[in-house]
Design an enzyme around this catalytic site. Structure first.
Site, PDB file in Angstrom:
ATOM      1  N   GLN A 280      30.874  26.261  32.095  1.00 20.76           N
ATOM      2  CA  GLN A 280      30.812  24.874  31.659  1.00 20.76           C
ATOM      3  C   GLN A 280      29.373  24.399  31.537  1.00 20.76           C
ATOM      4  O   GLN A 280      28.509  24.778  32.333  1.00 20.76           O
ATOM      5  CB  GLN A 280      31.569  23.997  32.653  1.00 20.76           C
ATOM      6  CG  GLN A 280      32.611  23.148  31.975  1.00 20.76           C
ATOM      7  CD  GLN A 280      33.526  22.465  32.943  1.00 20.76           C
ATOM      8  OE1 GLN A 280      34.161  23.116  33.755  1.00 20.76           O
ATOM      9  NE2 GLN A 280      33.614  21.159  32.863  1.00 20.76           N
TER      10      GLN A 280
ATOM     11  N   SER B 194      30.718  31.176  36.551  1.00 17.78           N
ATOM     12  CA  SER B 194      31.747  30.208  36.949  1.00 17.78           C
ATOM     13  C   SER B 194      32.996  30.388  36.096  1.00 17.78           C
ATOM     14  O   SER B 194      33.670  31.416  36.177  1.00 17.78           O
ATOM     15  CB  SER B 194      31.192  28.792  36.883  1.00 17.78           C
ATOM     16  OG  SER B 194      32.088  27.867  37.465  1.00 17.78           O
ATOM     17  N   LEU B 195      33.324  29.423  35.249  1.00 15.88           N
ATOM     18  CA  LEU B 195      34.481  29.550  34.362  1.00 15.88           C
ATOM     19  C   LEU B 195      34.438  30.863  33.594  1.00 15.88           C
ATOM     20  O   LEU B 195      35.476  31.489  33.341  1.00 15.88           O
ATOM     21  CB  LEU B 195      34.496  28.382  33.366  1.00 15.88           C
ATOM     22  CG  LEU B 195      35.429  28.548  32.161  1.00 15.88           C
ATOM     23  CD1 LEU B 195      36.871  28.426  32.587  1.00 15.88           C
ATOM     24  CD2 LEU B 195      35.091  27.559  31.067  1.00 15.88           C
TER      25      LEU B 195
ATOM     26  N   ARG C 152      42.961  24.631  36.424  1.00 13.80           N
ATOM     27  CA  ARG C 152      41.714  24.593  37.191  1.00 13.80           C
ATOM     28  C   ARG C 152      40.903  23.356  36.822  1.00 13.80           C
ATOM     29  O   ARG C 152      40.379  22.645  37.677  1.00 13.80           O
ATOM     30  CB  ARG C 152      40.903  25.856  36.897  1.00 13.80           C
ATOM     31  CG  ARG C 152      39.584  26.012  37.650  1.00 13.80           C
ATOM     32  CD  ARG C 152      38.954  27.340  37.237  1.00 13.80           C
ATOM     33  NE  ARG C 152      37.749  27.666  37.977  1.00 13.80           N
ATOM     34  CZ  ARG C 152      36.502  27.474  37.558  1.00 13.80           C
ATOM     35  NH1 ARG C 152      36.309  26.897  36.363  1.00 13.80           N
ATOM     36  NH2 ARG C 152      35.460  27.832  38.287  1.00 13.80           N
TER      37      ARG C 152
ATOM     38  N   HIS D  60      31.579  23.723  42.619  1.00 11.92           N
ATOM     39  CA  HIS D  60      30.961  24.637  43.579  1.00 11.92           C
ATOM     40  C   HIS D  60      30.336  23.871  44.754  1.00 11.92           C
ATOM     41  O   HIS D  60      29.182  24.090  45.123  1.00 11.92           O
ATOM     42  CB  HIS D  60      29.924  25.531  42.888  1.00 11.92           C
ATOM     43  CG  HIS D  60      30.502  26.312  41.752  1.00 11.92           C
ATOM     44  ND1 HIS D  60      31.380  27.352  41.939  1.00 11.92           N
ATOM     45  CD2 HIS D  60      30.377  26.160  40.405  1.00 11.92           C
ATOM     46  CE1 HIS D  60      31.743  27.825  40.762  1.00 11.92           C
ATOM     47  NE2 HIS D  60      31.163  27.114  39.820  1.00 11.92           N
TER      48      HIS D  60
ATOM     49  N   GLN E 254      35.864  30.793  44.639  1.00 11.34           N
ATOM     50  CA  GLN E 254      34.740  30.579  43.719  1.00 11.34           C
ATOM     51  C   GLN E 254      34.488  29.100  43.447  1.00 11.34           C
ATOM     52  O   GLN E 254      33.361  28.675  43.215  1.00 11.34           O
ATOM     53  CB  GLN E 254      35.033  31.321  42.403  1.00 11.34           C
ATOM     54  CG  GLN E 254      33.898  31.305  41.405  1.00 11.34           C
ATOM     55  CD  GLN E 254      34.397  31.041  39.994  1.00 11.34           C
ATOM     56  OE1 GLN E 254      35.039  30.035  39.729  1.00 11.34           O
ATOM     57  NE2 GLN E 254      34.103  31.974  39.097  1.00 11.34           N
TER      58      GLN E 254
END
Length: 404
Positions: free
Chosen positions: A11, A92-93, A117, A201, A249
């Protein structure tokens, strides 16, 4: 290039119109968007190409659109370049994109996962405004001290991503983050607020992570076809519970600097970014020397990769294209037993032949090409690929071999 790693962005990489050029040029990209629309029940293509940036940047929208664009770029890469990776990593994503392209998750399941998510992450910050800010020019340890000094347990600011030695991202609520940002600027740092809608996060994701773990337990995860690095450990998945790691994560910092260091230690020949905006390519170029970085979105990079592929012998290219076709072709057979026997096991046989040819550093023999193409035909039959599409695939293979 025999040892490459694919990188998938997260993202903050999104922009209105991303993927439009490839959508207009490649049927395989249009197929990706069609499947995404069918899976999610709304026009993802319209959101990506014709909507507003504000709407696109909402977390529950950003995540499936970025996944779809990254998978589409990967399909184009496999169709046109076809060099099988040894490693893949996603920021991440992007880890979901990497797992999807490796076969660990189906595209349809991945879309549903990241949509959920995004919904969970967007709703976790309550009425306050969560933000993330890139901090450049300050060592991680100094930034960590500022976060500890100028925030507290009830309103924490934490390091969410370690992208480079001197580039980190902090995450938290706007009021607390603004204080840390001010102190970082006083120490000479340069800052940039990211285009995200929640403090990813960070401890604020705990409830969402717990809910997401329960959500993930309903899905099936397969063994990836190549090594996938986890954001949590910066190491390959090795028999790990993927649902647990992917939920964790959401809370843990992204160890991207460590991920790049791992790939460097594996002596990869190049890294190739599969997604919009080329952020990961530029991060690599800032950190690494001597290892090439490419981005599929960049036309110059794409053509250079295509030329490198063409440097390989004709028969080697056919082998690579056959294996790439297995990965790229849409599956229409949901019988798990048939899929394992007629796709996964045959794909492994094809990889074994390819690896043997590479290890012996030679061109494929005729019998190896015949075996690979026979295996491909069985795979396509098992996947229930339409007759016309199969005919087109083998017509192109014959052209590549100079038969027609």
């Amino acid at each position: 290039m025999k040892k490459i790693a694919l990188l998938f962005p997260g993202q903050g990489s999104q922009y209105l119109g991303m993927g439009k050029n490839y959508y207009d040029s490649f049927h395989t990209v249009r197929t990706v968007f069609e499947e995404a629309n069918d899976t999610l029940g709304f026009d993802l293509k319209k959101l990506c190409f014709e909507g507003s940036l504000e709407e696109l940047s909402k977390t529950n929208n950003t995540q499936p659109t970025l996944l779809a664009v990254s998978v589409a770029y990967y399909k184009v890469y496999m169709q046109e370049i076809g060099i099988i990776p040894k490693y893949a990593a996603g920021h991440s994503l992007g880890e979901f994109s990497a797992l999807t392209c490796s076969g660990a998750i189906t595209f349809s399941d991945a879309l549903k996962m990241v949509r959920k998510r995004g919904e969970l992450m967007a709703g976790t910050a309550g009425s306050n405004r969560g933000v993330m800010v890139a901090i450049n020019g300050l060592e991680q340890i100094s930034l960590k001290e500022l976060c500890s000094q100028y925030s507290h347990v009830d309103n924490p600011v934490v390091i969410a991503c370690n992208n480079l030695t001197l580039q980190n991202v902090i995450s938290g609520m706007e009021d607390a983050v603004d204080i840390v940002v001010k102190k970082a600027v006083e120490k000479g740092a340069k800052v940039s607020y990211l285009n995200v809608s929640a403090p990813f996060h960070s401890p604020y994701m705990k409830l969402a992570a717990n809910q997401f773990k329960k959500e993930l337990q309903q899905y099936k995860f397969n063994k990836p076809k190549w090594s996938i690095l986890s954001n949590v450990t910066a190491l390959p998945y090795e028999g790990d519970d993927m649902s647990t790691i992917l939920a964790e994560q959401m809370l843990m910092p992204v160890k991207w600097n460590d991920t790049m260091s791992y790939l460097e230690k594996q002596n990869v020949d190049a890294v190739i970014e599969m997604g919009p905006n080329m952020i990961l390519k530029h991060l690599w170029q800032k950190k690494r020397n001597g290892i090439e970085a490419f981005a599929i979105e960049d036309h110059t990079d794409f053509m250079e990769l295509y030329e490198k592929k063409c440097e390989a012998g004709k028969n080697t290219e056919v082998i690579n294209k056959c294996i790439a076709t297995v990965v790229c072709t849409r599956n229409r057979n949901w019988n798990e037993e048939e899929y394992v026997e007629g796709v996964i096991k045959l794909y492994k046989k094809m990889q074994f032949i390819q690896n043997k040819i590479e290890e012996e550093d030679r061109e494929p023999m005729l019998e190896e090409i015949n075996e690979i193409t026979a295996l491909l035909r069985t795979v396509l039959k098992t996947k229930k690929v339409p007759f016309d599409e199969v005919s087109s695939i083998f017509e192109q293979i014959e052209k590549d071999l100079g038969i027609i």
